[in-house]
Design a protein around this motif. Sequence first.
Motif, PDB file in Angstrom:
ATOM      1  N   VAL A 195       0.828  -1.206   0.000  1.00 19.79           N
ATOM      2  CA  VAL A 195       0.000   0.000   0.000  1.00 19.79           C
ATOM      3  C   VAL A 195       0.858   1.251   0.000  1.00 19.79           C
ATOM      4  O   VAL A 195       0.513   2.271  -0.618  1.00 19.79           O
ATOM      5  CB  VAL A 195      -0.962  -0.019   1.208  1.00 19.79           C
ATOM      6  CG1 VAL A 195      -1.697   1.299   1.342  1.00 19.79           C
ATOM      7  CG2 VAL A 195      -1.940  -1.175   1.078  1.00 19.79           C
ATOM      8  N   ALA A 196       1.996   1.204   0.696  1.00 19.88           N
ATOM      9  CA  ALA A 196       2.892   2.358   0.771  1.00 19.88           C
ATOM     10  C   ALA A 196       3.991   2.312  -0.277  1.00 19.88           C
ATOM     11  O   ALA A 196       4.933   3.106  -0.203  1.00 19.88           O
ATOM     12  CB  ALA A 196       3.516   2.455   2.161  1.00 19.88           C
ATOM     13  N   GLY A 197       3.906   1.405  -1.239  1.00 22.37           N
ATOM     14  CA  GLY A 197       4.916   1.329  -2.283  1.00 22.37           C
ATOM     15  C   GLY A 197       4.593   2.223  -3.463  1.00 22.37           C
ATOM     16  O   GLY A 197       3.469   2.712  -3.627  1.00 22.37           O
ATOM     17  N   GLN A 198       5.598   2.425  -4.314  1.00 22.21           N
ATOM     18  CA  GLN A 198       5.423   3.288  -5.483  1.00 22.21           C
ATOM     19  C   GLN A 198       4.341   2.757  -6.422  1.00 22.21           C
ATOM     20  O   GLN A 198       3.674   3.541  -7.105  1.00 22.21           O
ATOM     21  CB  GLN A 198       6.746   3.386  -6.244  1.00 22.21           C
ATOM     22  CG  GLN A 198       7.787   4.270  -5.585  1.00 22.21           C
ATOM     23  CD  GLN A 198       7.660   5.720  -6.036  1.00 22.21           C
ATOM     24  OE1 GLN A 198       7.228   6.007  -7.120  1.00 22.21           O
ATOM     25  NE2 GLN A 198       8.065   6.625  -5.154  1.00 22.21           N
ATOM     26  N   ALA A 199       4.158   1.444  -6.476  1.00 21.89           N
ATOM     27  CA  ALA A 199       3.184   0.875  -7.402  1.00 21.89           C
ATOM     28  C   ALA A 199       1.756   1.230  -7.035  1.00 21.89           C
ATOM     29  O   ALA A 199       0.856   1.137  -7.882  1.00 21.89           O
ATOM     30  CB  ALA A 199       3.341  -0.647  -7.447  1.00 21.89           C
ATOM     31  N   VAL A 200       1.505   1.649  -5.795  1.00 23.85           N
ATOM     32  CA  VAL A 200       0.142   1.978  -5.353  1.00 23.85           C
ATOM     33  C   VAL A 200      -0.002   3.462  -5.047  1.00 23.85           C
ATOM     34  O   VAL A 200      -0.916   4.127  -5.546  1.00 23.85           O
ATOM     35  CB  VAL A 200      -0.241   1.137  -4.113  1.00 23.85           C
ATOM     36  CG1 VAL A 200      -1.642   1.519  -3.624  1.00 23.85           C
ATOM     37  CG2 VAL A 200      -0.184  -0.351  -4.434  1.00 23.85           C
ATOM     38  N   CYS A 201       0.902   3.997  -4.227  1.00 24.58           N
ATOM     39  CA  CYS A 201       0.720   5.378  -3.771  1.00 24.58           C
ATOM     40  C   CYS A 201       0.933   6.402  -4.886  1.00 24.58           C
ATOM     41  O   CYS A 201       0.238   7.428  -4.944  1.00 24.58           O
ATOM     42  CB  CYS A 201       1.657   5.676  -2.597  1.00 24.58           C
ATOM     43  SG  CYS A 201       3.419   5.554  -2.990  1.00 24.58           S
ATOM     44  N   LEU A 202       1.866   6.154  -5.790  1.00 23.71           N
ATOM     45  CA  LEU A 202       2.087   7.106  -6.881  1.00 23.71           C
ATOM     46  C   LEU A 202       0.895   7.183  -7.829  1.00 23.71           C
ATOM     47  O   LEU A 202       0.469   8.295  -8.187  1.00 23.71           O
ATOM     48  CB  LEU A 202       3.363   6.751  -7.636  1.00 23.71           C
ATOM     49  CG  LEU A 202       3.750   7.702  -8.776  1.00 23.71           C
ATOM     50  CD1 LEU A 202       3.925   9.120  -8.267  1.00 23.71           C
ATOM     51  CD2 LEU A 202       5.020   7.217  -9.472  1.00 23.71           C
ATOM     52  N   PRO A 203       0.305   6.059  -8.296  1.00 21.72           N
ATOM     53  CA  PRO A 203      -0.907   6.192  -9.120  1.00 21.72           C
ATOM     54  C   PRO A 203      -2.061   6.890  -8.407  1.00 21.72           C
ATOM     55  O   PRO A 203      -2.833   7.617  -9.051  1.00 21.72           O
ATOM     56  CB  PRO A 203      -1.260   4.739  -9.458  1.00 21.72           C
ATOM     57  CG  PRO A 203       0.040   4.010  -9.391  1.00 21.72           C
ATOM     58  CD  PRO A 203       0.784   4.661  -8.273  1.00 21.72           C
TER      59      PRO A 203
END
Length: 295
Positions: free
Chosen positions: A58-66
């Motif tokens: 959830v706090a990774g770039q794959a989720v938070c950036l989008p």
Amino acid sequence: MLTFRRLTSLPALTGALVLVTLLVAGPLREVDRSLHGFWSDELTPQWTDFLDQVPNAVAGQAVCLPVLLAVAFFLACKHRTWRPILIAAAAEIGFYAVVGGLKVVLGRTSPKADDVSGRFLNGGAAEHGWYGISYPSGHASEAILFYGAAAYLIAVYAHPDTRVRARLGWAMGLIVVNSIGVAYYLGYHWPADLIGGMLVGAVVLRAIIDVDQAVVRRRTAAMWRRLESLPSNPHPSEAPSSSATRVPAPTATPTSTVASRPTTTRASEWEPREGIPTLHTAPRRSLERDPELVP
């Protein structure tokens, strides 16, 4: 008096980050080693993969950036401004420049590296890969920086009421607790890495907000200066029409005065006769000024 605004100001957050970093370099290193453990592998090994791929992501770039980009582009298209997109870009640049820069410069090895001393300047991406740059925690920084930037954009452009603002705060708190709790339970970071990650994410977020607010105040001040510099008196072409302007009625002349004056015939009042050209003269101008031309 200490308030939330002062506690989350840029000088206060920067000072806390420097203090925690100095403590991690010395006294807190042994505390980190004593509090660390691969709790998921020891207590719930069947849940390790799920915790790594779902809550920890959830706090990774794959989720938070989008999520941040979706909020920024939606608000930018709705309000026809580049400001949300610039804030999202500043968050991404700040993450790699500040958080990534501290990781590379400090070079602290994570608990999963071969060297488990937890000292600064003892690791590196070349020697240990990602496990050689564990301070500050990237997931903890992203949880505050990216989701905080999205909440800031919603608060600025959507103008939510107090209830919605409270829900945004609760959502932010749950995301941060989830990121640091899952990372600590999986044993990916030392405890101090998570604290430092939250602080550096808050520092970058506060810097972006302060710069954005300063730009808004400067534009507002410039707009007011332009409005104040406009002339206070309207242009003659913008004055009200003559029909709307009341002209005082002429004062009645006493009959006795008119009768006492000698009667003379002006050249302009001659009656035209057959074969004799008529003498035309311009009418005498009034001594009073036209009210439409009075500034």
